[in-house]
Design a protein around this motif. Structure first.
Motif, PDB file in Angstrom:
ATOM      1  N   UNK A  31       8.143   4.363   8.728  1.00 58.61           N
ATOM      2  CA  UNK A  31       8.289   3.766  10.056  1.00 58.61           C
ATOM      3  C   UNK A  31       9.766   3.697  10.407  1.00 58.61           C
ATOM      4  N   UNK A  32      10.154   4.396  11.463  1.00 59.46           N
ATOM      5  CA  UNK A  32      11.537   4.395  11.931  1.00 59.46           C
ATOM      6  C   UNK A  32      11.831   3.139  12.738  1.00 59.46           C
ATOM      7  N   UNK A  33      10.898   2.765  13.599  1.00 58.51           N
ATOM      8  CA  UNK A  33      11.107   1.601  14.463  1.00 58.51           C
ATOM      9  C   UNK A  33       9.767   1.050  14.923  1.00 58.51           C
ATOM     10  N   UNK A  34       9.805  -0.191  15.404  1.00 50.83           N
ATOM     11  CA  UNK A  34       8.617  -0.872  15.919  1.00 50.83           C
ATOM     12  C   UNK A  34       8.944  -1.506  17.260  1.00 50.83           C
ATOM     13  N   UNK A  35       7.923  -1.764  18.031  1.00 45.19           N
ATOM     14  CA  UNK A  35       8.089  -2.482  19.288  1.00 45.19           C
ATOM     15  C   UNK A  35       6.805  -3.197  19.638  1.00 45.19           C
ATOM     16  N   UNK A  36       6.902  -4.311  20.337  1.00 41.34           N
ATOM     17  CA  UNK A  36       5.711  -5.077  20.695  1.00 41.34           C
ATOM     18  C   UNK A  36       5.818  -5.578  22.124  1.00 41.34           C
ATOM     19  N   UNK A  37       4.674  -5.830  22.724  1.00 41.88           N
ATOM     20  CA  UNK A  37       4.608  -6.390  24.069  1.00 41.88           C
ATOM     21  C   UNK A  37       3.415  -7.324  24.129  1.00 41.88           C
ATOM     22  N   UNK A  38       3.644  -8.543  24.584  1.00 39.45           N
ATOM     23  CA  UNK A  38       2.589  -9.553  24.673  1.00 39.45           C
ATOM     24  C   UNK A  38       2.419 -10.026  26.107  1.00 39.45           C
ATOM     25  N   UNK A  39       1.218 -10.534  26.398  1.00 39.64           N
ATOM     26  CA  UNK A  39       1.000 -11.170  27.686  1.00 39.64           C
ATOM     27  C   UNK A  39       1.754 -12.483  27.771  1.00 39.64           C
ATOM     28  N   UNK A  40       1.540 -13.208  28.839  1.00 35.89           N
ATOM     29  CA  UNK A  40       2.212 -14.490  29.029  1.00 35.89           C
ATOM     30  C   UNK A  40       1.659 -15.530  28.062  1.00 35.89           C
TER      31      UNK A  40
ATOM     32  N   UNK B 204      12.138   4.430   4.910  1.00 34.37           N
ATOM     33  CA  UNK B 204      11.934   3.004   5.174  1.00 34.37           C
ATOM     34  C   UNK B 204      10.507   2.743   5.638  1.00 34.37           C
ATOM     35  N   UNK B 205       9.916   1.646   5.155  1.00 34.28           N
ATOM     36  CA  UNK B 205       8.517   1.329   5.453  1.00 34.28           C
ATOM     37  C   UNK B 205       7.661   2.577   5.220  1.00 34.28           C
ATOM     38  N   UNK B 206       7.777   3.097   4.020  1.00 34.75           N
ATOM     39  CA  UNK B 206       7.149   4.362   3.640  1.00 34.75           C
ATOM     40  C   UNK B 206       5.665   4.158   3.354  1.00 34.75           C
ATOM     41  N   UNK B 207       4.836   5.026   3.923  1.00 32.56           N
ATOM     42  CA  UNK B 207       3.389   4.959   3.692  1.00 32.56           C
ATOM     43  C   UNK B 207       3.080   5.314   2.249  1.00 32.56           C
ATOM     44  N   UNK B 208       2.254   4.472   1.604  1.00 30.56           N
ATOM     45  CA  UNK B 208       1.836   4.724   0.233  1.00 30.56           C
ATOM     46  C   UNK B 208       0.384   5.149   0.141  1.00 30.56           C
ATOM     47  N   UNK B 209      -0.504   4.439   0.837  1.00 31.95           N
ATOM     48  CA  UNK B 209      -1.931   4.760   0.756  1.00 31.95           C
ATOM     49  C   UNK B 209      -2.700   3.940   1.786  1.00 31.95           C
ATOM     50  N   UNK B 210      -3.926   4.399   2.074  1.00 26.67           N
ATOM     51  CA  UNK B 210      -4.847   3.686   2.964  1.00 26.67           C
ATOM     52  C   UNK B 210      -6.228   3.699   2.323  1.00 26.67           C
ATOM     53  N   UNK B 211      -6.958   2.587   2.467  1.00 23.81           N
ATOM     54  CA  UNK B 211      -8.328   2.530   1.969  1.00 23.81           C
ATOM     55  C   UNK B 211      -9.206   1.815   2.981  1.00 23.81           C
ATOM     56  N   UNK B 212     -10.489   2.189   3.005  1.00 25.29           N
ATOM     57  CA  UNK B 212     -11.444   1.568   3.931  1.00 25.29           C
ATOM     58  C   UNK B 212     -12.814   1.470   3.281  1.00 25.29           C
ATOM     59  N   UNK B 213     -13.512   0.369   3.586  1.00 26.27           N
ATOM     60  CA  UNK B 213     -14.886   0.155   3.125  1.00 26.27           C
ATOM     61  C   UNK B 213     -15.721  -0.189   4.347  1.00 26.27           C
ATOM     62  N   UNK B 214     -16.876   0.472   4.509  1.00 30.46           N
ATOM     63  CA  UNK B 214     -17.729   0.247   5.671  1.00 30.46           C
ATOM     64  C   UNK B 214     -19.106  -0.217   5.227  1.00 30.46           C
ATOM     65  N   UNK B 215     -19.628  -1.256   5.886  1.00 34.60           N
ATOM     66  CA  UNK B 215     -20.983  -1.745   5.649  1.00 34.60           C
ATOM     67  C   UNK B 215     -21.793  -1.487   6.921  1.00 34.60           C
ATOM     68  N   UNK B 216     -22.518  -0.357   7.001  1.00 32.72           N
ATOM     69  CA  UNK B 216     -23.221   0.011   8.232  1.00 32.72           C
ATOM     70  C   UNK B 216     -24.368  -0.920   8.595  1.00 32.72           C
ATOM     71  N   UNK B 217     -24.820  -1.732   7.642  1.00 28.33           N
ATOM     72  CA  UNK B 217     -25.876  -2.698   7.945  1.00 28.33           C
ATOM     73  C   UNK B 217     -25.435  -3.644   9.061  1.00 28.33           C
TER      74      UNK B 217
END
Length: 340
Positions: A8-17, A175-188
């Motif tokens: 991740x090189x940079x981040x930015x955010x925007x919120x409502x009031x 910087x903020x280097x990606x290492x891994x991603x995992x996901x578990x799904x319960x279709x029920x």
């Protein structure tokens, strides 16, 4: 080492009031004390007339400015949207591209609810792996509550906010280097928390009944009405599965689980945050427990908004391993690991 290197090189955010929960809750629910017990102090609501594309473009522009790059340098725009879209058969990723003045840049829209942004890291890793010409990706996460479809204080046990976040991701960035991603799904549990009316299955609500009158939590309870023991087991599994995807992500990355220094979970209610911290094995002050109470639940944007805040405050140190994790409609449990 991960199969591809990017960070991740940079981040930015925007919120409502900002809105005070204690002051506004009585206008949303008849029992505001129930909402106050969740621990939220503030939530955010966009001014009328703001579209999800406007909100996403605001966050993206801040991330691009911080990265000091031009729109034309983006090779792929990925947009994760976690609430009801502005229009049917309409692509908000293209709308964000239009707001940013992108012409010809490929876009990808992800709509896997709260899981969309965190799991997007793995999809982006795949793009880097198969496309040598892709060097810079802009990831934008948007959550803008449609108050015509859902009551932001009566859909689940969170106070929902309007917010967006963006991250500029670059190949070979350390910087903020990606290492891994995992996901578990319960279709029920696929029908949990769905918007009942307006889709192809039920385009028009019956007379006298609309989405705001349909109790989504009651639908969850009905799922287990014949087997209360099953429901009890399921509630225990909620947090155990968060710990599972965190463990699995560490196993995928080949990184020592003991290196986990911070958990950025969805901006859940205080009790849920306490339970998740215990399940994962981190002190509460190493989570977004306090930060979430001042932001509200911004759907797929939660983790990037909190990460942006921690980076700006200087709360992260080089070598820290941060877990972005959560639960999303579907039902999906998910985690992405980043090394600071």
């Amino acid at each position: 080492m991960p199969p591809v290197q990017f960070g991740v090189v940079s981040l930015g955010a925007a919120l409502g009031e900002p809105q005070d929960v204690a002051e506004v809750a009585p206008s949303y629910v008849k029992d505001p004390e129930r909402v106050m017990a969740w621990g939220y102090r503030t939530f955010h609501r966009v001014v009328d007339g703001t579209t999800s594309a406007h909100l996403g473009a605001r966050a993206a522009s801040r991330a691009l400015e911080r990265a000091r790059i031009e729109v034309g340098e983006i090779d792929l725009l990925v947009v994760a949207a976690s609430d009801v879209p502005d229009y049917l058969q309409w692509d908000v990723s293209s709308a964000v591209a239009r707001e940013l003045g992108m012409i010809g840049t490929p876009t990808l829209l992800l709509t896997q609810a709260c899981a969309a942004t965190v799991t997007a890291f793995q999809q982006i890793a795949g793009t880097f792996a198969v496309r040598d010409d892709v060097r810079t990706v802009l990831l934008v996460a948007i959550n803008q509550v449609s108050e015509g479809h859902a009551n932001r204080m009566n859909t689940n046990t969170c106070v929902s906010s309007d917010g967006a976040a963006a991250a500029v991701l670059r190949r070979d960035h350390a910087t903020l280097r990606w290492l891994a991603t995992d996901q578990f799904t319960d279709p029920e549990c696929v029908d949990f928390f769905r918007v009942e009316y307006g889709g192809a299955a039920a385009p028009i609500a019956p007379d006298g009944l609309g989405n705001l009158e349909f109790d989504r939590l009651a639908a969850v309870y009905r799922q287990f009405r014949r087997d209360p023991d099953h429901f009890t087991r399921f509630t225990r599994e909620l947090n155990q599965r968060v710990a599972l995807v965190v463990d699995n992500a560490f196993a995928r990355s080949g990184t020592d689980r003991a290196r986990l220094t911070r958990l950025i979970y969805l901006n859940d209610n205080h009790k849920a945050m306490v339970d998740v911290a215990e399940a994962v094995g981190l002190p509460l002050d190493r989570t977004n427990f306090e930060l979430g109470a001042s932001i509200g639940h911004c759907g797929a944007a939660d983790q990037l908004i909190c990460l942006d805040t921690y980076v700006e405050r200087g709360d992260l140190r080089k070598g820290d391993v941060v877990a972005l994790a959560g639960i999303g409609y579907g039902m999906h449990w998910f985690c992405t690991l980043l090394e600071v």
